[in-house]
Design a protein around this motif. Structure first.
Motif, PDB file in Angstrom:
ATOM      1  N   THR A   7       0.736  -1.019  -0.321  1.00  0.00           N
ATOM      2  CA  THR A   7      -0.084   0.530   0.197  1.00  0.00           C
ATOM      3  C   THR A   7       0.554   1.511   0.055  1.00  0.00           C
ATOM      4  OG1 THR A   7      -0.159   0.717   2.520  1.00  0.00           O
ATOM      5  CG2 THR A   7      -1.872  -1.310   1.585  1.00  0.00           C
ATOM      6  N   ILE A   8       2.095   0.910   0.420  1.00  0.00           N
ATOM      7  CA  ILE A   8       2.834   2.151   0.132  1.00  0.00           C
ATOM      8  C   ILE A   8       2.907   2.556  -1.996  1.00  0.00           C
ATOM      9  CG2 ILE A   8       5.861   3.088  -0.135  1.00  0.00           C
ATOM     10  CD1 ILE A   8       3.582   2.214   3.797  1.00  0.00           C
ATOM     11  N   PRO A   9       3.031   3.611  -1.507  1.00  0.00           N
ATOM     12  CA  PRO A   9       2.694   4.551  -2.731  1.00  0.00           C
ATOM     13  C   PRO A   9       4.152   4.118  -3.636  1.00  0.00           C
ATOM     14  CG  PRO A   9       2.724   6.368  -1.393  1.00  0.00           C
ATOM     15  CD  PRO A   9       2.844   5.308  -0.280  1.00  0.00           C
ATOM     16  N   SER A  10       4.105   4.048  -5.003  1.00  0.00           N
ATOM     17  CA  SER A  10       5.499   2.427  -5.381  1.00  0.00           C
ATOM     18  C   SER A  10       5.738   3.562  -6.303  1.00  0.00           C
ATOM     19  CB  SER A  10       4.354   1.845  -6.751  1.00  0.00           C
ATOM     20  OG  SER A  10       5.710   1.078  -7.251  1.00  0.00           O
ATOM     21  N   LEU A  11       7.462   4.584  -6.087  1.00  0.00           N
ATOM     22  CA  LEU A  11       7.701   5.579  -6.848  1.00  0.00           C
ATOM     23  C   LEU A  11       9.242   4.735  -6.949  1.00  0.00           C
ATOM     24  CD1 LEU A  11       7.301   8.431  -4.627  1.00  0.00           C
ATOM     25  CD2 LEU A  11       6.244   7.903  -6.351  1.00  0.00           C
ATOM     26  N   TYR A  12       9.563   4.655  -8.012  1.00  0.00           N
ATOM     27  CA  TYR A  12      10.812   5.026  -8.539  1.00  0.00           C
ATOM     28  C   TYR A  12      12.253   5.528  -7.809  1.00  0.00           C
ATOM     29  CZ  TYR A  12       8.143   3.544 -12.856  1.00  0.00           C
ATOM     30  OH  TYR A  12       7.445   3.432 -13.825  1.00  0.00           O
ATOM     31  N   SER A  13      12.989   4.159  -6.829  1.00  0.00           N
ATOM     32  CA  SER A  13      13.900   4.925  -6.077  1.00  0.00           C
ATOM     33  C   SER A  13      15.278   3.981  -6.707  1.00  0.00           C
ATOM     34  CB  SER A  13      13.276   3.506  -4.585  1.00  0.00           C
ATOM     35  OG  SER A  13      13.359   2.292  -4.533  1.00  0.00           O
ATOM     36  N   LEU A  14      15.491   3.233  -7.497  1.00  0.00           N
ATOM     37  CA  LEU A  14      16.322   2.662  -7.746  1.00  0.00           C
ATOM     38  C   LEU A  14      16.751   2.845  -9.176  1.00  0.00           C
ATOM     39  CD1 LEU A  14      16.963  -1.229  -5.643  1.00  0.00           C
ATOM     40  CD2 LEU A  14      17.806   1.491  -5.319  1.00  0.00           C
ATOM     41  N   ALA A  15      18.421   3.004  -9.937  1.00  0.00           N
ATOM     42  CA  ALA A  15      18.689   3.653 -11.254  1.00  0.00           C
ATOM     43  C   ALA A  15      20.100   2.745 -11.700  1.00  0.00           C
ATOM     44  CB  ALA A  15      18.502   4.623 -11.685  1.00  0.00           C
ATOM     45  N   ASP A  16      19.793   2.188 -12.707  1.00  0.00           N
ATOM     46  CA  ASP A  16      21.152   1.960 -13.203  1.00  0.00           C
ATOM     47  C   ASP A  16      21.165   2.083 -14.881  1.00  0.00           C
ATOM     48  OD1 ASP A  16      22.076  -0.445 -11.374  1.00  0.00           O
ATOM     49  OD2 ASP A  16      20.557  -1.852 -12.707  1.00  0.00           O
ATOM     50  N   LEU A  17      23.254   2.789 -14.455  1.00  0.00           N
ATOM     51  CA  LEU A  17      23.034   3.552 -15.998  1.00  0.00           C
ATOM     52  C   LEU A  17      23.661   2.714 -16.672  1.00  0.00           C
ATOM     53  CD1 LEU A  17      23.925   6.269 -17.231  1.00  0.00           C
ATOM     54  CD2 LEU A  17      26.226   5.539 -15.931  1.00  0.00           C
ATOM     55  N   ILE A  18      22.956   2.894 -18.321  1.00  0.00           N
ATOM     56  CA  ILE A  18      22.885   1.631 -18.784  1.00  0.00           C
ATOM     57  C   ILE A  18      23.867   1.762 -19.639  1.00  0.00           C
ATOM     58  CG2 ILE A  18      21.945  -0.559 -20.353  1.00  0.00           C
ATOM     59  CD1 ILE A  18      20.340  -0.807 -18.057  1.00  0.00           C
ATOM     60  N   ALA A  19      24.450   1.525 -21.099  1.00  0.00           N
ATOM     61  CA  ALA A  19      25.948   1.600 -22.754  1.00  0.00           C
ATOM     62  C   ALA A  19      24.779   0.135 -22.829  1.00  0.00           C
ATOM     63  CB  ALA A  19      27.414   1.167 -21.622  1.00  0.00           C
ATOM     64  N   LEU A  20      24.959   0.992 -24.828  1.00  0.00           N
ATOM     65  CA  LEU A  20      23.869   0.138 -25.203  1.00  0.00           C
ATOM     66  C   LEU A  20      25.684   0.912 -26.395  1.00  0.00           C
ATOM     67  CD1 LEU A  20      20.927   0.880 -25.396  1.00  0.00           C
ATOM     68  CD2 LEU A  20      21.483  -0.776 -24.519  1.00  0.00           C
ATOM     69  N   ARG A  21      25.871  -0.746 -26.458  1.00  0.00           N
ATOM     70  CA  ARG A  21      26.850  -0.768 -27.848  1.00  0.00           C
ATOM     71  C   ARG A  21      26.006  -1.577 -29.206  1.00  0.00           C
ATOM     72  NH1 ARG A  21      32.017   0.187 -26.176  1.00  0.00           N
ATOM     73  NH2 ARG A  21      32.695   0.081 -23.779  1.00  0.00           N
ATOM     74  N   SER A  22      26.714  -1.133 -30.198  1.00  0.00           N
ATOM     75  CA  SER A  22      25.547  -2.130 -31.748  1.00  0.00           C
ATOM     76  C   SER A  22      26.881  -2.954 -31.229  1.00  0.00           C
ATOM     77  CB  SER A  22      25.322  -0.844 -32.792  1.00  0.00           C
ATOM     78  OG  SER A  22      26.263   0.409 -32.439  1.00  0.00           O
ATOM     79  N   ILE A  23      26.589  -4.019 -31.765  1.00  0.00           N
ATOM     80  CA  ILE A  23      27.252  -4.907 -32.470  1.00  0.00           C
ATOM     81  C   ILE A  23      27.475  -5.162 -33.631  1.00  0.00           C
ATOM     82  CG2 ILE A  23      28.350  -7.365 -32.449  1.00  0.00           C
ATOM     83  CD1 ILE A  23      29.050  -6.129 -29.465  1.00  0.00           C
ATOM     84  N   THR A  24      26.009  -4.523 -34.704  1.00  0.00           N
ATOM     85  CA  THR A  24      25.579  -4.746 -35.924  1.00  0.00           C
ATOM     86  C   THR A  24      24.983  -3.598 -36.189  1.00  0.00           C
ATOM     87  OG1 THR A  24      23.319  -6.317 -35.529  1.00  0.00           O
ATOM     88  CG2 THR A  24      25.326  -7.597 -35.800  1.00  0.00           C
ATOM     89  N   PRO A  25      24.279  -3.618 -37.720  1.00  0.00           N
ATOM     90  CA  PRO A  25      24.238  -1.867 -37.883  1.00  0.00           C
ATOM     91  C   PRO A  25      22.489  -2.122 -37.108  1.00  0.00           C
ATOM     92  CG  PRO A  25      25.585  -3.258 -39.796  1.00  0.00           C
ATOM     93  CD  PRO A  25      25.652  -4.100 -38.388  1.00  0.00           C
ATOM     94  N   ILE A  26      22.375  -1.377 -36.785  1.00  0.00           N
ATOM     95  CA  ILE A  26      20.957  -1.434 -35.489  1.00  0.00           C
ATOM     96  C   ILE A  26      20.006  -1.073 -36.649  1.00  0.00           C
ATOM     97  CG2 ILE A  26      19.703  -0.461 -33.822  1.00  0.00           C
ATOM     98  CD1 ILE A  26      21.639  -3.015 -33.848  1.00  0.00           C
ATOM     99  N   HIS A  27      18.885  -0.600 -36.581  1.00  0.00           N
ATOM    100  CA  HIS A  27      17.661   0.168 -37.468  1.00  0.00           C
ATOM    101  C   HIS A  27      15.820  -0.126 -36.157  1.00  0.00           C
ATOM    102  CE1 HIS A  27      14.900   1.933 -40.584  1.00  0.00           C
ATOM    103  NE2 HIS A  27      14.038   1.091 -40.244  1.00  0.00           N
ATOM    104  N   THR A  28      16.143   1.317 -35.734  1.00  0.00           N
ATOM    105  CA  THR A  28      15.262   1.468 -35.363  1.00  0.00           C
ATOM    106  C   THR A  28      14.484   2.750 -35.700  1.00  0.00           C
ATOM    107  OG1 THR A  28      16.745   3.150 -34.063  1.00  0.00           O
ATOM    108  CG2 THR A  28      16.657   0.930 -33.108  1.00  0.00           C
TER     109      THR A  28
END
Length: 395
Positions: A7-28
């Protein structure tokens, strides 16, 4: 007994810094365009390549579904519920609750660019560095209680002082011009040696990028250079990192994107059925970054009730924890640790820690950090490596 920590309000309280490395060509992609490229990649508000959080979350959702399918011996229904518990319900589903993960848009940090000497270099700009600094400030607000823990777990701590980083960016903006670049070095290489790797002596020690961009190397004082050597160390760059003027960097990035013309053939006759059309890709070795935020799963009562042994009666905190345990979101050890606590706030914090541990384990151990983004994997595209930058400590 009521729901307690649930019942405690659900708030974001932890975080991670993340690197995204392209291994192959990426099409988003963003769908069709009226420009010269039929299928362009995603870009931020400044026109720099990026990857929208919705694309990352969609790819993660598909990947986690496969992970949970293995966990539950091919039981799709249980696997789907486990993914829902972590990433929230779909709009068309009866349950309605949010994701326990928030993934921010992935912004560009550096891109490999063709160099006349040294084959290629990494390029960034003050705009990209300033945005990175802003994200570090945001991350800092989630790490106040966890920096010491990170330092203990990490073999090599990389200390970022955001004030020094801001000073560096201001200094770079004062020095870098449209015809200059600042070389920040490469992993385990002295910056001066890095400069020699890419300077063309026959052209008065200039650097030639993307075949047409000619630049001089600008010197930077040692104090500020040390600030960014931490960035080079964090990213483990095997080639020199150059900081270019924002305008020139944007031009160089545009020249460095991969653009392919494709056609679709009739299988029987091998005659062109559709096309040609052009597709845009991020090149391999591109590095973006994002933040992943965590909170305790805000499961709905209706969702929890599905996992109760007895359907009658109120939904309790034990029912909530048992649901997460049955779905392999929390393990037995973590559930017992949570139950031993009496403070609801501490319980909520431990639940969030358990979610974070599970997600990190799924990504690092089960899928070995690899994620398929943007499709085209059947023709060798879309593979990215997710790296948790645990060694970063921010002041």
């Amino acid at each position: 007994m009521g729901l307690g920590a649930h019942t405690i309000p659900s708030l974001y309280s932890l975080a991670d810094l993340i690197a995204l490395r392209s291994i192959t060509p990426i099409h988003t992609g963003v769908g069709r365009s009226s420009g010269i490229v039929d299928l362009p990649i995603q870009r931020d508000e400044y026109g720099c390549p990026c990857i929208y959080s919705s694309s990352i979350k969609g790819a993660l959702k598909t990947t986690l579904l496969n992970v949970f399918m293995n966990e539950f011996m091919g039981n799709y229904d249980k696997a789907k519920k486990a993914v829902t518990a972590l990433l929230g319900s779909e709009p068309e589903e009866e349950e309605s609750f949010e994701s326990s993960l928030a993934i921010l848009d992935a912004y560009l940090l550096t891109m490999p660019v063709k160099s006349l000497k040294g084959v290629y270099v990494y390029v960034t700009s003050p705009l990209l560095l300033r945005r990175f600094s802003e994200r570090l400030e945001l991350l800092k607000s989630y790490l106040k209680e966890n920096n010491e823990e990170r330092e203990q777990k990490s073999k090599e701590v990389i200390l970022f002082e955001t004030n020094n980083l801001e000073e560096f960016i201001n200094e770079v903006e004062r020095h870098v011009r449209v015809n200059t670049a600042i070389c920040l070095g490469a992993k385990k290489l002295d910056p001066k040696k890095c400069e020699e790797m890419i300077k063309v002596k026959e052209l008065e020690d200039k650097v030639i990028l993307a075949e047409e961009v000619i630049l001089n190397i600008e010197a930077l004082n040692d104090k500020l250079r040390n600030v960014m050597e931490k960035l080079v160390s964090m990213l483990e760059l095997e080639k020199p990192l150059l900081v270019l003027h924002d305008d020139i960097a944007k031009e160089v990035f545009d020249r460095s994107l991969i653009r392919l013309a494709r056609v679709r053939l009739k299988r029987e006759t091998k005659i062109v059925e559709t096309g040609p059309w052009t597709e845009e890709y991020l090149p391999p070795k591109t590095i973006l970054y994002t933040l992943m935020l965590y909170k305790k799963p805000p499961l709905s009562y209706r969702f929890i009730r599905r996992f109760k042994d007895e359907q009658e009666g109120e939904v309790t905190e034990d029912d909530y924890l048992n649901a997460l345990k049955k779905l392999r979101v929390l393990n037995e050890e973590k559930v017992q640790e949570i139950k031993s606590l009496s403070n609801p706030i501490e319980k909520a914090k431990k639940i969030t820690e358990g979610v974070r541990e599970s997600v990190r384990n799924f990504i690092k151990e089960r899928i070995k950090g690899y994620l398929i983004l943007g499709g085209h994997e059947t023709i060798g595209k879309g593979i990215m490596k997710i790296e948790f930058l645990d060694q970063v400590k921010i002041l």
